[in-house]
Scaffold this active site. Structure first.
Site, PDB file in Angstrom:
ATOM      1  N   HIS A  44      25.497   2.504  16.660  1.00  8.14           N
ATOM      2  CA  HIS A  44      23.830   1.817  16.600  1.00  8.14           C
ATOM      3  C   HIS A  44      24.340   0.824  18.424  1.00  8.14           C
ATOM      4  O   HIS A  44      25.384   0.225  18.496  1.00  8.14           O
ATOM      5  CB  HIS A  44      23.477   0.545  15.859  1.00  8.14           C
ATOM      6  CG  HIS A  44      22.266   0.906  16.014  1.00  8.14           C
ATOM      7  ND1 HIS A  44      21.237   1.273  15.915  1.00  8.14           N
ATOM      8  CD2 HIS A  44      21.621  -0.226  16.953  1.00  8.14           C
ATOM      9  CE1 HIS A  44      19.801   0.794  16.152  1.00  8.14           C
ATOM     10  NE2 HIS A  44      20.274  -0.232  17.115  1.00  8.14           N
ATOM     11  N   ASP A  93     -10.390 -28.879   5.909  1.00 11.23           N
ATOM     12  CA  ASP A  93      -9.417 -27.675   4.904  1.00 11.23           C
ATOM     13  C   ASP A  93      -7.874 -28.254   5.357  1.00 11.23           C
ATOM     14  O   ASP A  93      -7.353 -27.184   4.599  1.00 11.23           O
ATOM     15  CB  ASP A  93      -9.921 -26.062   6.697  1.00 11.23           C
ATOM     16  CG  ASP A  93     -11.066 -25.890   5.251  1.00 11.23           C
ATOM     17  OD1 ASP A  93     -11.322 -26.067   4.424  1.00 11.23           O
ATOM     18  OD2 ASP A  93     -11.520 -24.870   6.659  1.00 11.23           O
ATOM     19  N   SER A 138      20.913   6.855  18.290  1.00  7.62           N
ATOM     20  CA  SER A 138      18.949   6.599  18.145  1.00  7.62           C
ATOM     21  C   SER A 138      18.709   7.863  18.346  1.00  7.62           C
ATOM     22  O   SER A 138      17.049   8.355  17.791  1.00  7.62           O
ATOM     23  CB  SER A 138      18.707   5.287  17.947  1.00  7.62           C
ATOM     24  OG  SER A 138      19.653   4.392  17.371  1.00  7.62           O
ATOM     25  N   HIS A 160      21.493   2.964  23.310  1.00  4.63           N
ATOM     26  CA  HIS A 160      21.165   3.826  21.848  1.00  4.63           C
ATOM     27  C   HIS A 160      21.801   5.485  22.192  1.00  4.63           C
ATOM     28  O   HIS A 160      20.134   6.947  21.360  1.00  4.63           O
ATOM     29  CB  HIS A 160      19.794   3.587  21.142  1.00  4.63           C
ATOM     30  CG  HIS A 160      20.160   2.029  21.354  1.00  4.63           C
ATOM     31  ND1 HIS A 160      20.037   1.188  22.746  1.00  4.63           N
ATOM     32  CD2 HIS A 160      20.292   0.954  20.227  1.00  4.63           C
ATOM     33  CE1 HIS A 160      19.453  -0.483  22.218  1.00  4.63           C
ATOM     34  NE2 HIS A 160      20.272  -0.134  21.278  1.00  4.63           N
ATOM     35  N   GLU A 180      -3.944  -9.899  11.319  1.00  2.00           N
ATOM     36  CA  GLU A 180      -3.650 -10.615  12.310  1.00  2.00           C
ATOM     37  C   GLU A 180      -2.951  -9.701  13.646  1.00  2.00           C
ATOM     38  O   GLU A 180      -2.975  -9.267  14.390  1.00  2.00           O
ATOM     39  CB  GLU A 180      -3.328 -11.559  12.416  1.00  2.00           C
ATOM     40  CG  GLU A 180      -4.393 -12.651  11.832  1.00  2.00           C
ATOM     41  CD  GLU A 180      -4.599 -13.096  10.122  1.00  2.00           C
ATOM     42  OE1 GLU A 180      -3.236 -12.180   9.760  1.00  2.00           O
ATOM     43  OE2 GLU A 180      -5.093 -13.343   9.343  1.00  2.00           O
ATOM     44  N   GLN A 197      -5.104 -24.928   8.486  1.00  2.61           N
ATOM     45  CA  GLN A 197      -5.952 -24.271   8.653  1.00  2.61           C
ATOM     46  C   GLN A 197      -6.331 -24.936  10.333  1.00  2.61           C
ATOM     47  O   GLN A 197      -6.816 -24.256  11.241  1.00  2.61           O
ATOM     48  CB  GLN A 197      -7.412 -24.479   8.217  1.00  2.61           C
ATOM     49  CG  GLN A 197      -7.304 -24.622   7.302  1.00  2.61           C
ATOM     50  CD  GLN A 197      -7.300 -22.408   6.406  1.00  2.61           C
ATOM     51  OE1 GLN A 197      -7.750 -22.102   6.478  1.00  2.61           O
ATOM     52  NE2 GLN A 197      -6.440 -22.402   5.810  1.00  2.61           N
ATOM     53  N   ASP A 237      13.001   4.697  10.866  1.00  7.06           N
ATOM     54  CA  ASP A 237      12.820   4.274   9.114  1.00  7.06           C
ATOM     55  C   ASP A 237      13.055   2.722   9.531  1.00  7.06           C
ATOM     56  O   ASP A 237      12.609   2.149   8.440  1.00  7.06           O
ATOM     57  CB  ASP A 237      14.299   5.261   8.485  1.00  7.06           C
ATOM     58  CG  ASP A 237      15.377   5.592   9.322  1.00  7.06           C
ATOM     59  OD1 ASP A 237      15.566   4.683   9.957  1.00  7.06           O
ATOM     60  OD2 ASP A 237      16.486   5.811   8.259  1.00  7.06           O
ATOM     61  N   HIS A 277      14.034   1.951  21.594  1.00 11.70           N
ATOM     62  CA  HIS A 277      15.904   1.510  21.736  1.00 11.70           C
ATOM     63  C   HIS A 277      16.289   2.863  21.894  1.00 11.70           C
ATOM     64  O   HIS A 277      16.761   3.258  22.552  1.00 11.70           O
ATOM     65  CB  HIS A 277      16.016   0.813  20.899  1.00 11.70           C
ATOM     66  CG  HIS A 277      16.032   1.957  19.372  1.00 11.70           C
ATOM     67  ND1 HIS A 277      15.141   1.593  18.513  1.00 11.70           N
ATOM     68  CD2 HIS A 277      16.794   2.516  18.706  1.00 11.70           C
ATOM     69  CE1 HIS A 277      15.137   1.744  17.509  1.00 11.70           C
ATOM     70  NE2 HIS A 277      16.472   2.612  17.345  1.00 11.70           N
TER      71      HIS A 277
END
Lengths: 618, 618
Positions: free
Chosen positions: A258, A420, A37, A34, A363, A424, A152, A74
């Site tokens: 790219h 539940d 980049s 790359h 998480e 879950q 980005d 990359h």
């Protein structure tokens, strides 16, 4: 003054052009990679290395070194070019990019001592940077800064915004993100293209200081990095408008470049356009002298013990044991994703609030925080419902490539959680965690076993997972019993065993009940507690396979990839032929119900084990 | 006017109190559940149902019905109370909450016809809502609105911000999110507590219209919902400050009341405080008359074909076949997470730009978009690198509970991708996807097989996964061959086979090369192409097991839980004893290298198969 500035700018420009040239040289030599980049971020990287980064490349273990995480992994050619410019790797080694056996991998890994974590799955650098910065600020009071260079495109990843929220809430003034807004993703323009003001507004809404700059204007870069270094109680995001492939007309701001190396001819022309090959070396500023954070001495481990026959949930035992391990080892930390009163990391929190970290319901950030803590040498335990670890599976996968040492606990596993319902219930966590490179998977059935295994987890390297159970289960082991990782316990055995039952966790009591019932019918059953699901105790399984007519494996998990597969893989590894093996797992989507109802409806209760065992014997 | 308003407010209040009372009654009867999380949103839910929601509860299949997604699924008692108020379920049924066999599950599932998707893993409702709204706006031009009720805790989940970015970028004026900011999470206050202005600022920075209200002020709620209905080209987020447990002093804004039912005595008192039990029924407004979107007729399927011996990457064949399937079936849509030029969904995009959706690098949103499309009856295919599907594993897990019909393709599987290194190599995807409830897992080795399987995927229910390969592999099957799901192909067979080799995908050519080499040494090897990894063709495997001295399984995957485990589980399911089985998989963390180098270094090339086969025979 004007002259001095001009000469600094010349220096930065020369260095940046070298980084560009080297990114082109190494990728063209590799035939892939790359370069474009890398080129968009070259000016930023040059100013950072020459004038802001504080790092002793002769001693990567200096605890006060800054951290640099190239989240846009990359762009590894840029990073390796930077290491060459810092004198850390030779030009020759840099040119081995992407070759078998080279440390210059397609995406960075910690095979390089200056790389903290593997990157290449986008959106992970900032969350891990939050973990590193948290350790520096709250645990070590160390002066290092954490620099994270992002693309980005990866700002679309939710994990970035988990990190954005966490970093400002934790007032991480030592964390600096730099977004290389080069407008072009892999297959075309990004959603926000060059709207740097949108990135900045979002960052500010998430509590960050945001600075918009032209990422090819050295003075603006330098000023922004200096502002960011002021820190204070806010993290800083530098939003840099750049051009992909900047500096080479052929590729600058062009689509379809790219992840593509220039041909040899194109490279020759590009290198000429950039002013030719250079071999400048820059020595970054030294890190501040150590403020001598004192390491607390380790204490004696006093694990909690429970009486035989008492009913205790393994998740509760996990919490008590973690507190004990935390008391003995001052480098143990715990991380919660807002369910600490269910997983019982709350027990640790009460005892050691300074070593407890809350990521709220995020998480991915929980795992990233653990990885960041591991980078700084701490011993992190992170816990949530086992089902919700699936939310962070890519982070767990990558943490193995990062060679991180993290310990995870998933509570509320399986249908035995009861009312539940299926959202879950973890029914895939054993498969998920077994198929992590070099992982360890533990599944205790009682409180004393849990405590012993928690203590072992603290000393185990790699990705270590413990599955705990919501319901209280009877204590069947004495506190003095030992449970080495890789071992198993034969809890029922006789000279005339006709059948073997392998179970773990919640199904172990069911297996024992089944063995009692079988015994009443004249069938002796060997019962093996496979608490170490990975590595599995193949020798003990093989001995049982050889001695009995067949094996029943019973687990509170989908039948695919879990304990049953672990047993079969273990038997296969011995090279012997195998008797019939009957796998009992959850074969249909469960609903709500009581734990006992669901174990039975889902076909994994004692009566189903009895039936399966009888069919093998007859 | 004042009187009319007053009477409307009285009506809303009465309804809201009924929802509260019923949430308490049902949870107290169940002995568990989340009354307080239901009560905070009761006023909002009452105004929504009575005055804004457009839904024909007598015909859940009316295509113009609004959608209501209760993202905070633990507040299911509120939802079921709402269904009672709408006359859709009886009070008796509502009171079966959390009982075995009841549709009133602990968290909502689509066993109820008015529930689109299972919720209970937080942060998934809004992303799925984006998918439903996208279908309505871009594919169906339908007048329905999508209402998503979220908790404040789940705003920490990154997936919510993937959805926020996507919704505004797609100008989804038909999407309305409502955040119930009740300040208290499971284990204490949320990070932002009652700072509704921060939620609103973040939403605005992400391009949404944001409206802050007091979530217990009926006039404010009504006005905000009416404003949101104006739609336009912006989605709306209503940020409602509420109190958890609102309306009952004992629990209102109190900690330690998450997920806890009131005792019978407490409930009696609370119900009195709320004005007693009511059985009001409300008929929501009818959905607008259908605008008669015409369904396009299905065409004839003309799959691409490839000549024997040609080298084609299965990922490329996937793209070509998807385009063909798309041409035949107008309800097929494709979703990309910014790598469509690698996975070859770009081929579909070129042909059918109106049925192609870009989520940028946001894999959770990619899966959620697919689920949303499935809710609206479309046939979604979503693709990214197989490694990055791990980013969305919780979404995939939940989509199975949602009984969604989605087709996933993971490209660039295994070490055979070569130079990019381990971060890009899926080595756990087979284990991950096999352990999804009711899933189908396919792994083609050549282009013609890929095309046939893509066509079958379109008609297959549940979660269907195809693993494709980066490298070009030889076409070994005729275009006329068929490959039923659940089947396999025996590609080498003789009367005196001594050993069996099972392979799939990239390892199948290696297995054939190995068989040739073994034949030269006088060993006849049966070679089975296990293209259907789940369900696996147990009968064919068993026949080979019975006929030969042992089985070698070779896969480009960690040895845990993948093809090897599938083969072992399949053999076990036959009830027979098994010959020695040797599993060849990737046992050490690979680095960069060429595909051929890595297959060899990682122990899964032809020479390793030969060696393993010889050891079984000798």
């Amino acid at each position: 003054m004007a002259t001095e500035t001009a000469s600094r700018i010349d220096q930065w420009r020369e260095l940046a052009q070298q980084l560009r040239v080297d990114s082109i040289r190494s990728t063209t030599e590799a035939g892939s990679g790359h370069p474009t980049s890398s080129m968009s971020a070259a000016d930023i990287a040059a100013v950072l290395l020459a004038s802001h980064f504080r790092y002793d490349f002769k001693n990567a273990k200096n605890p006060n070194n800054d951290h640099l995480i190239l989240s846009k992994g990359h762009a590894s050619p840029l990073l390796y070019s930077l290491f060459k410019a810092a004198g850390a790797v030779s030009d020759d080694e840099m040119m081995t990019l992407r070759k078998l056996g080279s440390r210059m991998e397609g995406h960075p890994t910690p095979d390089l001592p200056w790389v903290d974590v593997a990157t290449g799955s986008l959106g992970q650098g900032l969350p891990i940077g939050v973990g590193v910065a948290l350790a520096g600020q709250r645990l070590e009071h160390a002066p290092f800064r954490v620099w994270v260079i992002m693309g980005d495109s990866e700002m679309a990843e939710g994990s970035v915004w988990e990190a954005m929220g966490r970093a400002s809430d934790e007032k991480l003034g030592n964390l600096i993100g730099i977004v290389d807004v080069n407008r072009l993703g892999q297959r075309g323009p990004t959603a926000l293209q060059w709207h740097t003001e949108v990135y900045a507004a979002r960052a500010r809404a998430f509590g960050w200081r945001a600075i918009e700059i032209d990422g090819h204007d050295y003075a603006q870069i330098d000023k922004a990095l200096a502002q960011a270094e002021q820190g204070g109680d806010q993290p800083t995001l530098i939003v840099a408008k750049t051009k992909k492939g900047a500096g080479v007309k052929l590729v600058e701001d062009q689509e379809n470049w790219h992840g593509k190396a220039l041909s040899k001819d194109q490279a020759t022309e590009a290198i000429a356009e950039l002013g030719g090959v250079r071999h400048l070396t820059v020595t970054p500023a030294a890190p501040p002298a150590s403020n001598g954070a004192t390491t607390q001495p380790a204490g004696t481990l006093r694990l909690p013990v429970w009486e035989l026959g008492k009913k205790v949930a393994t998740r509760q035992a996990f919490g008590d044991a973690l507190k004990a391990v935390g008391a003995a080892k001052p480098d143990v930390v715990a991380i919660d994703a807002e369910v600490g009163n269910s997983t019982f990391t709350g027990t640790f929190q009460e005892a050691f609030p300074d070593r407890f970290f809350q990521t709220y319901i995020a998480e991915q950030q929980m795992i990233a925080t653990a990885v960041g803590m591991s980078v700084r040498g701490f011993v992190p335990f992170a816990a949530t419902f086992a089902a919700f670890l699936s939310r962070a599976y890519d982070f767990i996968r990558m943490s193995a490539i990062s060679k991180a040492n993290i310990r995870l606990c998933g509570s509320h596993a399986g249908v035995s959680i009861g009312e539940d319902g299926p959202s879950q219930m973890a029914l895939e966590d054993l498969a998920m965690m077994r198929s992590v490179g070099g992982s360890t998977v533990l599944y205790p059935c009682d409180a004393n076993q849990t405590a012993r295994l928690v203590a072992e987890m603290a000393d185990q390297h790699g990705i270590v997972y413990m599955r705990t159970t919501r319901a209280a289960t009877p204590v069947i082991y004495a506190a003095s019993d030992s449970f080495p990782i890789g071992g198993s316990k034969v809890v029922r055995q006789s000279d005339n065993d006709a059948v073997t039952i392998v179970a773990a966790g919640i199904t172990l009591p069911e297996a024992m009940t089944a063995a009692d019932e079988l015994a009443r019918g004249g069938i002796a059953a060997r019962v093996i507690d496979a608490y170490s699901v990975k590595p599995i105790d193949a020798a003990t399984l093989q001995a049982a396979a050889a001695a009995t007519k067949g094996i029943v494996v019973v687990e509170d998990h989908w039948p695919e990839g879990g304990l049953g597969a672990a047993v079969l893989e273990g038997l296969a590894s011995t090279g012997a032929s195998m008797p019939p093996v009957k796998l009992l797992g959850v074969t249909k989507l469960p609903g709500s119900g009581t734990p006992a109802q669901l174990l039975d409806v889902c076909g994994i209760s004692a009566s189903h084990i009895v039936e399966a065992a009888r069919s093998l014997v007859s």
